[in-house]
Design a protein around this motif. Structure first.
Motif, short mmCIF file in Angstrom:
data_model
loop_
_atom_site.label_atom_id
_atom_site.label_comp_id
_atom_site.label_asym_id
_atom_site.label_seq_id
_atom_site.Cartn_x
_atom_site.Cartn_y
_atom_site.Cartn_z
N ILE A 15 -3.94 -6.52 -6.38
CA ILE A 15 -3.29 -5.51 -7.23
C ILE A 15 -2.78 -4.34 -6.37
O ILE A 15 -2.59 -3.23 -6.86
CB ILE A 15 -4.24 -4.99 -8.32
CG1 ILE A 15 -5.51 -4.40 -7.73
CG2 ILE A 15 -4.56 -6.10 -9.32
CD1 ILE A 15 -6.38 -3.66 -8.73
N SER A 16 -2.54 -4.62 -5.09
CA SER A 16 -2.07 -3.59 -4.16
C SER A 16 -0.75 -3.00 -4.62
O SER A 16 0.09 -3.70 -5.20
CB SER A 16 -1.90 -4.16 -2.76
OG SER A 16 -3.10 -4.69 -2.28
N GLU A 17 -0.59 -1.73 -4.35
CA GLU A 17 0.67 -1.04 -4.61
C GLU A 17 1.20 -0.54 -3.27
O GLU A 17 0.52 -0.63 -2.25
CB GLU A 17 0.44 0.13 -5.56
CG GLU A 17 -0.06 -0.29 -6.92
CD GLU A 17 -0.33 0.90 -7.82
OE1 GLU A 17 -0.06 2.05 -7.42
OE2 GLU A 17 -0.83 0.68 -8.93
N GLU A 18 2.39 0.02 -3.28
CA GLU A 18 2.97 0.52 -2.05
C GLU A 18 2.08 1.56 -1.39
O GLU A 18 1.90 1.57 -0.18
CB GLU A 18 4.35 1.12 -2.32
CG GLU A 18 5.45 0.38 -1.62
CD GLU A 18 6.80 0.98 -1.91
OE1 GLU A 18 7.08 2.07 -1.42
OE2 GLU A 18 7.56 0.33 -2.64
N LYS A 21 -2.93 -0.17 -0.13
CA LYS A 21 -2.92 -1.56 0.35
C LYS A 21 -4.32 -2.16 0.26
O LYS A 21 -5.31 -1.45 0.27
CB LYS A 21 -2.45 -1.61 1.81
CG LYS A 21 -1.08 -1.01 2.04
CD LYS A 21 -0.01 -1.87 1.46
CE LYS A 21 1.36 -1.28 1.82
NZ LYS A 21 2.41 -1.80 1.04
N HIS A 22 -4.38 -3.47 0.19
CA HIS A 22 -5.65 -4.21 0.20
C HIS A 22 -6.55 -3.80 -0.96
O HIS A 22 -7.70 -3.44 -0.77
CB HIS A 22 -6.37 -4.05 1.53
CG HIS A 22 -5.50 -4.32 2.71
ND1 HIS A 22 -5.04 -5.58 2.99
CD2 HIS A 22 -4.98 -3.52 3.66
CE1 HIS A 22 -4.28 -5.54 4.06
NE2 HIS A 22 -4.23 -4.30 4.49
N GLU A 23 -6.02 -3.87 -2.15
CA GLU A 23 -6.79 -3.56 -3.36
C GLU A 23 -6.82 -4.81 -4.25
O GLU A 23 -5.78 -5.41 -4.50
CB GLU A 23 -6.14 -2.39 -4.10
CG GLU A 23 -6.93 -1.90 -5.27
CD GLU A 23 -6.34 -0.64 -5.89
OE1 GLU A 23 -7.02 -0.07 -6.73
OE2 GLU A 23 -5.21 -0.26 -5.54
N PHE A 24 -8.03 -5.18 -4.71
CA PHE A 24 -8.18 -6.44 -5.43
C PHE A 24 -9.03 -6.27 -6.69
O PHE A 24 -9.78 -5.31 -6.83
CB PHE A 24 -8.87 -7.48 -4.52
CG PHE A 24 -8.17 -7.69 -3.22
CD1 PHE A 24 -7.07 -8.52 -3.15
CD2 PHE A 24 -8.61 -7.04 -2.08
CE1 PHE A 24 -6.41 -8.71 -1.94
CE2 PHE A 24 -7.96 -7.23 -0.87
CZ PHE A 24 -6.86 -8.06 -0.80
N GLU A 25 -8.89 -7.25 -7.58
CA GLU A 25 -9.79 -7.43 -8.73
C GLU A 25 -10.41 -8.81 -8.60
O GLU A 25 -9.75 -9.75 -8.14
CB GLU A 25 -9.02 -7.38 -10.05
CG GLU A 25 -8.55 -6.03 -10.46
CD GLU A 25 -7.84 -6.04 -11.80
OE1 GLU A 25 -7.63 -4.96 -12.31
OE2 GLU A 25 -7.50 -7.13 -12.33
N TYR A 26 -11.67 -8.93 -9.01
CA TYR A 26 -12.36 -10.21 -8.98
C TYR A 26 -12.81 -10.57 -10.39
O TYR A 26 -13.29 -9.70 -11.13
CB TYR A 26 -13.59 -10.16 -8.06
CG TYR A 26 -13.21 -10.18 -6.60
CD1 TYR A 26 -13.23 -11.37 -5.89
CD2 TYR A 26 -12.83 -9.02 -5.95
CE1 TYR A 26 -12.88 -11.40 -4.55
CE2 TYR A 26 -12.47 -9.04 -4.61
CZ TYR A 26 -12.50 -10.23 -3.92
OH TYR A 26 -12.14 -10.25 -2.60
N ARG A 42 -10.55 -2.72 -8.62
CA ARG A 42 -10.24 -1.80 -7.53
C ARG A 42 -11.25 -1.86 -6.39
O ARG A 42 -11.89 -0.88 -6.07
CB ARG A 42 -10.09 -0.38 -8.06
CG ARG A 42 -9.02 -0.28 -9.13
CD ARG A 42 -8.50 1.10 -9.30
NE ARG A 42 -7.91 1.52 -8.03
CZ ARG A 42 -7.86 2.78 -7.64
NH1 ARG A 42 -8.36 3.72 -8.37
NH2 ARG A 42 -7.30 3.10 -6.49
N THR A 43 -11.36 -3.03 -5.80
CA THR A 43 -12.22 -3.18 -4.63
C THR A 43 -11.36 -3.43 -3.40
O THR A 43 -10.28 -3.98 -3.51
CB THR A 43 -13.23 -4.32 -4.82
OG1 THR A 43 -14.09 -4.38 -3.70
CG2 THR A 43 -12.57 -5.65 -5.00
#
Length: 74
Positions: A15-18, A21-26, A42-43
């Protein structure tokens, strides 16, 4: 996706935005029913550890650190 011993799948969504960077959902996905359960939002990164669950870096935690999350029962 990573398969778990009980047949569910651990899914990671980028779910990274400009700006961030390197943002995820599990989430856990049950392929038999199509149901899913969001585990972590937001991990930064996470690791699947057998017998423990998910180890993750929470980007929204009040204190920095690595957190653990056991998987809920099926």
């Amino acid at each position: 996706m990573a398969p778990l011993a009980d047949g569910r799948l651990l899914s990671r969504l980028d779910i990274s935005e400009e700006e961030i960077k390197h943002e995820f959902e599990y989430a856990l996905v049950d392929p038999d029913t199509g149901d899913y359960e969001l585990l972590v939002e937001r991990t930064g990164e996470a690791a699947l550890v057998e017998g423990v669950g998910l180890l993750y870096l929470d980007l929204e935690a009040s204190r920095p650190g690595i957190w653990t999350l056991p998987f809920p029962p099926r």
